[in-house]
Design a protein around this motif. Structure first.
Motif, PDB file in Angstrom:
ATOM      1  N   ASP A  96       0.853  -1.194   0.000  1.00 42.27           N
ATOM      2  CA  ASP A  96       0.000   0.000   0.000  1.00 42.27           C
ATOM      3  C   ASP A  96       0.888   1.244   0.000  1.00 42.27           C
ATOM      4  N   ASN A 147     -13.062  -3.347   2.114  1.00 37.14           N
ATOM      5  CA  ASN A 147     -14.022  -2.259   2.256  1.00 37.14           C
ATOM      6  C   ASN A 147     -14.967  -2.251   1.061  1.00 37.14           C
ATOM      7  N   THR A 188     -12.330   3.561  -1.077  1.00 32.42           N
ATOM      8  CA  THR A 188     -11.944   4.766  -1.826  1.00 32.42           C
ATOM      9  C   THR A 188     -11.486   4.432  -3.241  1.00 32.42           C
TER      10      THR A 188
HETATM   11  P1  5GP Z   1      -9.816   1.445   0.343  1.00 35.12           P
HETATM   12  O1  5GP Z   1     -10.036   2.600   1.261  1.00 35.12           O
HETATM   13  O2  5GP Z   1     -10.431   1.670  -1.007  1.00 35.12           O
HETATM   14  O3  5GP Z   1     -10.213   0.131   0.946  1.00 35.12           O
HETATM   15  O4  5GP Z   1      -8.258   1.330   0.173  1.00 35.12           O
HETATM   16  C1  5GP Z   1      -7.552   1.856  -0.900  1.00 35.12           C
HETATM   17  C2  5GP Z   1      -6.076   1.737  -0.571  1.00 35.12           C
HETATM   18  O5  5GP Z   1      -5.328   1.953  -1.752  1.00 35.12           O
HETATM   19  C3  5GP Z   1      -5.607   2.736   0.474  1.00 35.12           C
HETATM   20  O6  5GP Z   1      -5.028   2.045   1.583  1.00 35.12           O
HETATM   21  C4  5GP Z   1      -4.580   3.570  -0.284  1.00 35.12           C
HETATM   22  O7  5GP Z   1      -3.498   3.979   0.521  1.00 35.12           O
HETATM   23  C5  5GP Z   1      -4.158   2.652  -1.411  1.00 35.12           C
HETATM   24  N1  5GP Z   1      -3.701   3.330  -2.606  1.00 35.12           N
HETATM   25  C6  5GP Z   1      -4.306   4.382  -3.223  1.00 35.12           C
HETATM   26  N2  5GP Z   1      -3.612   4.737  -4.320  1.00 35.12           N
HETATM   27  C7  5GP Z   1      -2.562   3.886  -4.408  1.00 35.12           C
HETATM   28  C8  5GP Z   1      -1.490   3.774  -5.346  1.00 35.12           C
HETATM   29  O8  5GP Z   1      -1.366   4.507  -6.322  1.00 35.12           O
HETATM   30  N3  5GP Z   1      -0.582   2.784  -5.106  1.00 35.12           N
HETATM   31  C9  5GP Z   1      -0.695   1.930  -4.041  1.00 35.12           C
HETATM   32  N4  5GP Z   1       0.264   0.996  -3.905  1.00 35.12           N
HETATM   33  N5  5GP Z   1      -1.701   2.029  -3.141  1.00 35.12           N
HETATM   34  C10 5GP Z   1      -2.626   2.990  -3.323  1.00 35.12           C
END
Ligand code: 5GP
Length: 116
Positions: free
Chosen positions: A32, A89, A97
């Motif tokens: 992440d 999520n 997100t």
């Molecule tokens: P959600 O809130 O949708 O369950 O989690 C999305 C996750 O994706 C978050 O923990 C965020 O830090 C991660 N994330 C968002 N953009 C990127 C990216 O460009 N690269 C990586 N490796 N993780 C990302």
């Protein structure tokens, strides 16, 4: 194409450089970008699935593989004995997100109990 799903598709197509730590025919795992614990790995299907609402019986193998890979990575990272958390999520109330199905693997320190 929605940008919020596109990020993970760009990682898969290697348009965004990310340290992919595991990949097979069905799933891909990478760190992440904003880790919430010392180990914070995302495991995603290699095909686009928007949310858990969009799964069906055809996805059973992929969903099972996501859990299997999480368990294997936890052992490889040596957090299996201390323990870890798996999170998926879904949609706004579930704090999703990025609208591309993903499983969080979180470990390496004591988590907060969100249920009590
Ligand atoms: P959600 O809130 O949708 O369950 O989690 C999305 C996750 O994706 C978050 O923990 C965020 O830090 C991660 N994330 C968002 N953009 C990127 C990216 O460009 N690269 C990586 N490796 N993780 C990302």
């Amino acid at each position: 194409m929605n940008n919020k799903k596109n990020i993970f598709q760009q990682i898969l197509s290697k348009k965004i450089i990310t340290n992919i730590i595991y990949q097979d025919d069905l799933v891909t795992a990478f760190n992440d970008i904003k880790p919430q614990s010392p180990i914070h790995i995302l495991i995603i299907p290699n095909i686009f699935i928007q949310t858990l609402n969009n799964i069906n019986h055809k996805h059973e193998l992929i969903l099972g593989r996501m859990l299997l890979v999480a368990s294997k990575i936890a052992k490889k990272k040596k957090i299996h004995k201390s323990g870890y958390r798996i999170v998926i999520n879904c949609n706004v109330h579930g704090c999703q997100t990025i609208f591309y199905l993903h499983m969080h693997l979180l470990g390496g320190r004591q988590g907060v109990n969100i249920f009590f």
